[in-house]
Scaffold this motif. Structure first.
Motif, PDB file in Angstrom:
ATOM      1  N   PRO A   1      -3.859  -1.354   1.273  1.00 30.33           N
ATOM      2  CA  PRO A   1      -3.002  -1.683   1.815  1.00 30.33           C
ATOM      3  C   PRO A   1      -3.030  -1.116   3.405  1.00 30.33           C
ATOM      4  O   PRO A   1      -3.250   0.211   3.224  1.00 30.33           O
ATOM      5  CB  PRO A   1      -1.189  -1.388   1.498  1.00 30.33           C
ATOM      6  CG  PRO A   1      -2.195  -0.990  -0.280  1.00 30.33           C
ATOM      7  CD  PRO A   1      -3.540  -0.878  -0.052  1.00 30.33           C
TER       8      PRO A   1
ATOM      9  N   MET B   1       2.378   1.443   6.675  1.00 35.22           N
ATOM     10  CA  MET B   1       3.849   0.656   7.313  1.00 35.22           C
ATOM     11  C   MET B   1       5.057   1.462   7.742  1.00 35.22           C
ATOM     12  O   MET B   1       4.525   0.964   9.189  1.00 35.22           O
ATOM     13  CB  MET B   1       4.833  -0.022   6.233  1.00 35.22           C
ATOM     14  CG  MET B   1       4.276  -0.558   4.807  1.00 35.22           C
ATOM     15  SD  MET B   1       3.634  -2.680   5.689  1.00 35.22           S
ATOM     16  CE  MET B   1       4.426  -3.546   5.004  1.00 35.22           C
TER      17      MET B   1
ATOM     18  N   GLY C   1      11.853  -7.300   5.497  1.00 37.60           N
ATOM     19  CA  GLY C   1      12.378  -7.594   4.071  1.00 37.60           C
ATOM     20  C   GLY C   1      11.883  -7.468   2.583  1.00 37.60           C
ATOM     21  O   GLY C   1      12.537  -6.279   2.841  1.00 37.60           O
TER      22      GLY C   1
ATOM     23  N   ASP D   1      11.003  -7.174   0.155  1.00 41.79           N
ATOM     24  CA  ASP D   1       9.984  -6.661  -0.552  1.00 41.79           C
ATOM     25  C   ASP D   1       9.390  -5.434   0.423  1.00 41.79           C
ATOM     26  O   ASP D   1       8.528  -5.544   0.205  1.00 41.79           O
ATOM     27  CB  ASP D   1       8.872  -7.678  -0.727  1.00 41.79           C
ATOM     28  CG  ASP D   1       9.025  -8.387   0.078  1.00 41.79           C
ATOM     29  OD1 ASP D   1       8.805  -8.068   1.422  1.00 41.79           O
ATOM     30  OD2 ASP D   1       7.249  -9.303   0.392  1.00 41.79           O
TER      31      ASP D   1
ATOM     32  N   SER E   1       8.010  -6.241   3.356  1.00 39.78           N
ATOM     33  CA  SER E   1       7.015  -6.186   4.685  1.00 39.78           C
ATOM     34  C   SER E   1       7.812  -6.646   5.512  1.00 39.78           C
ATOM     35  O   SER E   1       8.640  -6.601   5.709  1.00 39.78           O
ATOM     36  CB  SER E   1       6.765  -8.381   3.745  1.00 39.78           C
ATOM     37  OG  SER E   1       7.855  -9.018   4.028  1.00 39.78           O
TER      38      SER E   1
ATOM     39  N   CYS F   1       7.609  -7.837   9.719  1.00 43.92           N
ATOM     40  CA  CYS F   1       8.257  -8.916  10.674  1.00 43.92           C
ATOM     41  C   CYS F   1       8.542  -8.842  11.989  1.00 43.92           C
ATOM     42  O   CYS F   1       9.462  -8.910  12.610  1.00 43.92           O
ATOM     43  CB  CYS F   1       8.518 -10.579  10.173  1.00 43.92           C
ATOM     44  SG  CYS F   1       8.112 -11.807  11.686  1.00 43.92           S
TER      45      CYS F   1
ATOM     46  N   PHE G   1       2.795  -9.451  11.140  1.00 51.14           N
ATOM     47  CA  PHE G   1       3.550  -9.419   9.868  1.00 51.14           C
ATOM     48  C   PHE G   1       2.857  -8.206   9.365  1.00 51.14           C
ATOM     49  O   PHE G   1       1.336  -8.389   9.775  1.00 51.14           O
ATOM     50  CB  PHE G   1       3.741 -10.943   8.592  1.00 51.14           C
ATOM     51  CG  PHE G   1       4.177 -12.131   9.644  1.00 51.14           C
ATOM     52  CD1 PHE G   1       5.436 -12.645   9.430  1.00 51.14           C
ATOM     53  CD2 PHE G   1       3.296 -12.836  10.053  1.00 51.14           C
ATOM     54  CE1 PHE G   1       5.855 -13.570   9.988  1.00 51.14           C
ATOM     55  CE2 PHE G   1       3.523 -13.949  11.276  1.00 51.14           C
ATOM     56  CZ  PHE G   1       4.779 -14.233  10.227  1.00 51.14           C
ATOM     57  N   ALA G   2       3.230  -8.264   8.476  1.00 50.85           N
ATOM     58  CA  ALA G   2       3.184  -6.583   7.175  1.00 50.85           C
ATOM     59  C   ALA G   2       2.966  -6.496   6.061  1.00 50.85           C
ATOM     60  O   ALA G   2       4.421  -6.870   6.336  1.00 50.85           O
ATOM     61  CB  ALA G   2       3.233  -5.599   7.894  1.00 50.85           C
ATOM     62  N   ASP G   3       2.310  -6.621   5.018  1.00 50.15           N
ATOM     63  CA  ASP G   3       2.379  -6.883   3.462  1.00 50.15           C
ATOM     64  C   ASP G   3       1.468  -5.885   2.860  1.00 50.15           C
ATOM     65  O   ASP G   3       0.722  -5.646   3.743  1.00 50.15           O
ATOM     66  CB  ASP G   3       2.747  -8.568   3.284  1.00 50.15           C
ATOM     67  CG  ASP G   3       1.469  -8.666   3.083  1.00 50.15           C
ATOM     68  OD1 ASP G   3       0.553  -8.330   3.036  1.00 50.15           O
ATOM     69  OD2 ASP G   3       1.801 -10.459   3.663  1.00 50.15           O
ATOM     70  N   GLY G   4       1.796  -5.781   2.070  1.00 47.01           N
ATOM     71  CA  GLY G   4       0.742  -4.978   0.773  1.00 47.01           C
ATOM     72  C   GLY G   4      -0.989  -5.462   1.262  1.00 47.01           C
ATOM     73  O   GLY G   4      -1.746  -5.290   0.632  1.00 47.01           O
ATOM     74  N   TYR G   5      -1.215  -6.689   1.714  1.00 51.89           N
ATOM     75  CA  TYR G   5      -2.054  -7.338   2.123  1.00 51.89           C
ATOM     76  C   TYR G   5      -2.885  -7.360   3.617  1.00 51.89           C
ATOM     77  O   TYR G   5      -4.416  -7.076   3.177  1.00 51.89           O
ATOM     78  CB  TYR G   5      -2.445  -8.371   1.504  1.00 51.89           C
ATOM     79  CG  TYR G   5      -1.962  -8.997   0.146  1.00 51.89           C
ATOM     80  CD1 TYR G   5      -2.604  -8.223  -1.348  1.00 51.89           C
ATOM     81  CD2 TYR G   5      -1.033  -9.399  -0.404  1.00 51.89           C
ATOM     82  CE1 TYR G   5      -2.178  -9.277  -2.421  1.00 51.89           C
ATOM     83  CE2 TYR G   5      -0.014  -9.509  -1.686  1.00 51.89           C
ATOM     84  CZ  TYR G   5      -0.912  -8.539  -2.186  1.00 51.89           C
ATOM     85  OH  TYR G   5      -0.119  -9.380  -3.743  1.00 51.89           O
TER      86      TYR G   5
END
Length: 139
Positions: free
Chosen positions: A19, A22, A42, A44, A46, A48, A62-66
């Protein structure tokens, strides 16, 4: 039809990206954000952001755990922001439409063995990354 590269961090040849940090993502993006701040985080966790560079080039990021997908980056200085984030994360930039990977020498060493041969190692500048992903810009 949009073009969407993505930023992923690999560690010690592991097959699965780790990940993104952040806090680093926010630190790089916030100075360039022109989107609605009510929609940046978001439920969760995430992120944007709508990013605009000094020359007016833009991308939705965008950024998330992946990882960090980048939607429709325009030609120009926005690649400097994309590259800054990849560099600060110690990550690579992947073009899924061509299966191309662009990275610095240090990040190359962390790619899974099966990805190292096809990766393009460049100086991590916006111009070099943009040229490696899209070809040289015409004046």
């Amino acid at each position: 039809m949009g073009w969407s590269p993505a930023i992923y961090k690999f560690v010690d040849g592991g097959e699965v990206p780790v990940p993104p940090d952040m806090a680093v993502v926010r630190a790089v993006w916030e100075p360039h954000d022109v989107g609605d701040p009510r929609h940046t985080v978001g439920e969760d966790g995430s992120l944007c952001f709508w990013i605009r560079a000094s020359d007016g080039s833009e991308a939705e990021m965008f950024a998330d755990g992946y990882g960090v997908p980048v939607s429709r980056p325009g030609a120009g200085a926005v690649f400097g922001i994309i590259t800054e984030l990849a560099s600060r994360l110690g990550a690579v930039i992947f073009d899924p439409s061509r299966g191309a990977i662009v990275c610095g020498a240090e990040e190359h060493a962390h790619l899974p063995a099966g990805m190292q041969e096809d990766a393009v190692v460049v100086d991590m500048t916006g111009e070099a990354v943009e040229a490696a992903l899209t070809g040289p810009r015409r004046s």
